[in-house]
Design a protein around this motif. Sequence first.
Motif, mmCIF file in Angstrom:
data_model
loop_
_atom_site.group_PDB
_atom_site.id
_atom_site.type_symbol
_atom_site.label_atom_id
_atom_site.label_comp_id
_atom_site.label_asym_id
_atom_site.label_seq_id
_atom_site.Cartn_x
_atom_site.Cartn_y
_atom_site.Cartn_z
ATOM 1 N N ILE A 10 0.864 -1.177 0.000
ATOM 2 C CA ILE A 10 0.000 0.000 0.000
ATOM 3 C C ILE A 10 0.901 1.228 0.000
ATOM 4 C CG2 ILE A 10 -1.786 1.298 1.219
ATOM 5 C CD1 ILE A 10 -2.724 -1.343 2.445
ATOM 6 N N SER A 13 0.146 8.785 -0.947
ATOM 7 C CA SER A 13 -0.147 9.634 -2.101
ATOM 8 C C SER A 13 1.109 10.020 -2.877
ATOM 9 C CB SER A 13 -0.908 10.888 -1.666
ATOM 10 O OG SER A 13 -0.143 11.614 -0.725
ATOM 11 N N ASP A 58 -5.919 -7.093 -1.234
ATOM 12 C CA ASP A 58 -5.700 -5.763 -1.788
ATOM 13 C C ASP A 58 -5.929 -4.789 -0.641
ATOM 14 O OD1 ASP A 58 -5.090 -3.814 -3.636
ATOM 15 O OD2 ASP A 58 -6.843 -4.123 -4.889
ATOM 16 N N ASP A 60 -6.062 -0.218 0.597
ATOM 17 C CA ASP A 60 -5.804 1.197 0.383
ATOM 18 C C ASP A 60 -5.566 1.845 1.740
ATOM 19 O OD1 ASP A 60 -8.351 1.645 1.517
ATOM 20 O OD2 ASP A 60 -9.303 2.086 -0.401
ATOM 21 N N SER A 100 -10.678 -0.022 -4.977
ATOM 22 C CA SER A 100 -10.370 1.398 -5.141
ATOM 23 C C SER A 100 -11.007 2.114 -3.959
ATOM 24 C CB SER A 100 -10.925 1.941 -6.465
ATOM 25 O OG SER A 100 -12.295 2.259 -6.338
ATOM 26 N N SER A 101 -10.939 3.419 -3.925
ATOM 27 C CA SER A 101 -11.533 4.138 -2.799
ATOM 28 C C SER A 101 -13.047 4.010 -2.780
ATOM 29 C CB SER A 101 -11.128 5.607 -2.835
ATOM 30 O OG SER A 101 -11.562 6.185 -4.048
#
Length: 141
Positions: A10, A13, A58, A60, A100-101
């Motif tokens: 992960i 930004s 996965d 985020d 995804s977000s």
Amino acid sequence: SHGTEPTHWIRDSGGVVRRLVTSCAGGGVALWRLDEEEGSERRLTRFDGHTAPVVCVDGDAEKVVSGARDGTVRVWDISLGRLRFMLQGFTPYIGSVQLSSSWLMADGTNNAVVMMDFSNGEPAEEEEDDDEDGDEEEEEE
């Protein structure tokens, strides 16, 4: 024979790897915070609940998702360190999860791809890999 347990990096930004998600054949999922000191309580968070090997992960900044041979996809909350919700009805042959977000995609349930929209918490689509003509219609009463 030994398999390779799935892992996922992960990135923040800026593209720097800050966390690593690992899994194991025993059904466990772990989040490693690589920017924490080695002795810190926050360095490792374990997510337990799968009853079969985890085959895909996965993640985020907010959540980790895992799919396992128990036919479930589980979404874990990173800040709370616990299960956010679970999706059932997958076959043991789940192949992948992508996050995804705002959405989650998973495959491995009767030749279908399931897409979950996080904006309202409901399944957004279910697309079947159907070789038939598609002339079945639902009857309304």
